[in-house]
Design a protein around this motif. Sequence first.
Motif, PDB file in Angstrom:
ATOM      1  N   ALA A 533     -17.859  13.398  30.171  1.00 30.38           N
ATOM      2  CA  ALA A 533     -17.695  11.951  30.044  1.00 30.38           C
ATOM      3  C   ALA A 533     -16.440  11.635  29.246  1.00 30.38           C
ATOM      4  O   ALA A 533     -15.922  12.458  28.478  1.00 30.38           O
ATOM      5  N   ASP A 534     -15.961  10.429  29.414  1.00 33.14           N
ATOM      6  CA  ASP A 534     -14.703  10.032  28.763  1.00 33.14           C
ATOM      7  C   ASP A 534     -14.907   9.623  27.313  1.00 33.14           C
ATOM      8  O   ASP A 534     -14.052   9.887  26.459  1.00 33.14           O
ATOM      9  N   SER A 535     -16.032   8.951  27.020  1.00 31.95           N
ATOM     10  CA  SER A 535     -16.203   8.407  25.672  1.00 31.95           C
ATOM     11  C   SER A 535     -17.684   8.325  25.336  1.00 31.95           C
ATOM     12  O   SER A 535     -18.550   8.543  26.187  1.00 31.95           O
ATOM     13  N   CYS A 536     -17.927   7.974  24.078  1.00 29.25           N
ATOM     14  CA  CYS A 536     -19.293   7.804  23.585  1.00 29.25           C
ATOM     15  C   CYS A 536     -19.534   6.311  23.346  1.00 29.25           C
ATOM     16  O   CYS A 536     -18.631   5.590  22.876  1.00 29.25           O
ATOM     17  N   PRO A 537     -20.718   5.783  23.668  1.00 28.69           N
ATOM     18  CA  PRO A 537     -20.994   4.360  23.429  1.00 28.69           C
ATOM     19  C   PRO A 537     -20.847   3.989  21.954  1.00 28.69           C
ATOM     20  O   PRO A 537     -21.107   4.795  21.052  1.00 28.69           O
ATOM     21  N   ASP A 538     -20.448   2.772  21.735  1.00 30.59           N
ATOM     22  CA  ASP A 538     -20.253   2.303  20.350  1.00 30.59           C
ATOM     23  C   ASP A 538     -21.561   2.278  19.577  1.00 30.59           C
ATOM     24  O   ASP A 538     -21.550   2.473  18.342  1.00 30.59           O
ATOM     25  N   ALA A 539     -22.671   2.031  20.268  1.00 28.44           N
ATOM     26  CA  ALA A 539     -23.957   1.976  19.563  1.00 28.44           C
ATOM     27  C   ALA A 539     -24.282   3.321  18.926  1.00 28.44           C
ATOM     28  O   ALA A 539     -24.794   3.372  17.789  1.00 28.44           O
ATOM     29  N   ILE A 540     -23.978   4.423  19.620  1.00 30.04           N
ATOM     30  CA  ILE A 540     -24.268   5.743  19.063  1.00 30.04           C
ATOM     31  C   ILE A 540     -23.266   6.083  17.961  1.00 30.04           C
ATOM     32  O   ILE A 540     -23.620   6.638  16.900  1.00 30.04           O
ATOM     33  N   THR A 541     -21.999   5.728  18.159  1.00 26.43           N
ATOM     34  CA  THR A 541     -20.986   6.007  17.137  1.00 26.43           C
ATOM     35  C   THR A 541     -21.282   5.243  15.841  1.00 26.43           C
ATOM     36  O   THR A 541     -21.211   5.819  14.728  1.00 26.43           O
ATOM     37  N   ASP A 542     -21.658   3.988  15.965  1.00 26.83           N
ATOM     38  CA  ASP A 542     -21.993   3.200  14.771  1.00 26.83           C
ATOM     39  C   ASP A 542     -23.241   3.737  14.091  1.00 26.83           C
ATOM     40  O   ASP A 542     -23.324   3.724  12.839  1.00 26.83           O
ATOM     41  N   HIS A 543     -24.197   4.163  14.897  1.00 30.96           N
ATOM     42  CA  HIS A 543     -25.425   4.701  14.312  1.00 30.96           C
ATOM     43  C   HIS A 543     -25.129   5.966  13.501  1.00 30.96           C
ATOM     44  O   HIS A 543     -25.657   6.122  12.374  1.00 30.96           O
ATOM     45  N   VAL A 544     -24.319   6.857  14.045  1.00 27.52           N
ATOM     46  CA  VAL A 544     -23.997   8.100  13.326  1.00 27.52           C
ATOM     47  C   VAL A 544     -23.217   7.790  12.046  1.00 27.52           C
ATOM     48  O   VAL A 544     -23.419   8.444  11.005  1.00 27.52           O
ATOM     49  N   ASP A 545     -22.355   6.804  12.102  1.00 27.78           N
ATOM     50  CA  ASP A 545     -21.577   6.457  10.913  1.00 27.78           C
ATOM     51  C   ASP A 545     -22.453   5.869   9.811  1.00 27.78           C
ATOM     52  O   ASP A 545     -22.129   6.007   8.610  1.00 27.78           O
ATOM     53  N   GLN A 546     -23.555   5.213  10.163  1.00 28.67           N
ATOM     54  CA  GLN A 546     -24.419   4.578   9.171  1.00 28.67           C
ATOM     55  C   GLN A 546     -25.490   5.510   8.620  1.00 28.67           C
ATOM     56  O   GLN A 546     -26.210   5.105   7.690  1.00 28.67           O
ATOM     57  N   LEU A 547     -25.614   6.689   9.153  1.00 31.51           N
ATOM     58  CA  LEU A 547     -26.625   7.617   8.649  1.00 31.51           C
ATOM     59  C   LEU A 547     -26.236   8.160   7.268  1.00 31.51           C
ATOM     60  O   LEU A 547     -25.071   8.374   6.977  1.00 31.51           O
TER      61      LEU A 547
END
Length: 547
Positions: A533-547
């Motif tokens: 895949a080309d990219s990761c959804p923003d929802a998953i990226t934001d979730h990982v950043d907030q952990l």
Amino acid sequence: MDFAQQAMNLIGEEDDDDDQNCRNDDVEEDEEHQQKQARQSSSSSGASSSGASSSASSSAGASSSAASSSRSSSSNHSRSSSASEEDNENDGGEVRSRDNSNINHNRSSDTNYNNDGKENYYENLDEEEDDKDLFGSDNEDYGKTPVNSPYPVPVLPAIRNTNNHMRGGFGRGRWQHNNRGPGLLPRPGPYPQRPNFGGPKFFNAPRDERFVSELKFSKSEQTLARKCIAFQEPCELACYSRIEGGDVFFDDRSLRLFKRVITQDIGFDLNEGFDTFIPKKDLGSEGFGDLLACIRSKNIPLQNMHFVTYRNNLNKILATAYIRHEPWEMGVHKRNGVVYLDVHKLPERPQSELERRRCYWGYCFESLATEDPTRGDGEGIHHVDANVEYCSVLKTKLGAHRILMGAEMDCCDSTDDGRRFYVELKTSRELDYHTEERFEREKLLKFWIQSFLAGVPYIVIGFRDDGGRLVRTERLRTKEVTGRVKMKNYWQGGVCLAFADEVLCWLYGTVKENEDYILQFAPPFTRLELLQADSCPDAITDHVDQL
């Protein structure tokens, strides 16, 4: 000349005649003996000479009988002419007695010849059939046959498929390089034939440049049935609600209560309120972000989790064990050792008026089968909003993999001691003789998977007619559904779990950290493909950043 001399002359002449007759008889015997030997030697020449031998023997028998009759007449004439001198003339009597003995001998010999000839004919014919060599020098037809045949080798015409020129372009196995068209017989051997083999549409097709790995469906149903995969009972950890307008709250305010008197609504028209229906919006990755936000709000640890997903993705994987004609795909993203499965909705053709109504009949039945405090007694159903939902966050374990998933729940009921449980609501066309098997093979399989994964104990089905009128309702216990189809051998729940375990093991071991993929099931429906895949959804990226 006196009378005595005349008598002697007469007797002498008669003796001369008898001697001549005897010599003739001897000559005839010699001729018959020679003919007999010739017939015996010629009887071994084959069926063509056997007819001539039989005709010769019959003619010889006829000549023998004629000779014997002439001799008997001559003897009778001699006896009549010398009857007065029989006592004085012993020589004539001896001649006559010799003639009689020869006649009797010839008759007996003729009889024996005829009998022996028939027996020897059949015996020699049998010996000839046994001794005859079809490929020997005595077979003239074989000896005249040339080594090389003057006739050309026949060539069959090419088989043309007038129905579809794109199919059958390739042969089968080692016969694919001939000029006689595609093979008609299945592949030899006890092994099963490869599905969808022989079409240029999929065979040796160019592989997607994003291709990473694949999982071929090599294991049979019998092999998967022998595996015993453990599935842990789901445990609810959290929940959230989406209300009208799209706002999300991490509580159960959108959860509806099941109406136990649903049977009183038999005959209800499910088309009521269709004009004010609000269809469900495709939120995409935003809906997955609501699930991740609920996980963070409840401080659910993810260190020991392998997969985080919606139940819908697991439904697709388990159902693929038997349903091999429905394509699907999902996003796969691995972060901090956790694989996030994002829902991807495939593009669909525009729905017709009837298809939109059928979709609404399901939402209308959910409203009819649940308690609605805002709807008064006798008030009809209207303003149905498909975006209002209640979602439960569950923890479970399939095989060796721990899964955290979100599952939308239709309604709930409670036991006498106050323990709450969920109820799944479904609609289906009324069954008949022609549709019952398909219902139990496909629809009932999907109903069971959806309820089993979330630990829903009951399924309530509303059966309607083609016009959308409710005909009857039926309540099923989830754990009894597999027993209903077990005797019919339609599908097995254990096979679905074993297949899902194979997929999850392959998927978790293949994807790499901080890499993005797409897992798809597409034609020719013989394997699962993992694409880059080309990219990761923003929802998953934001979730990982907030952990």
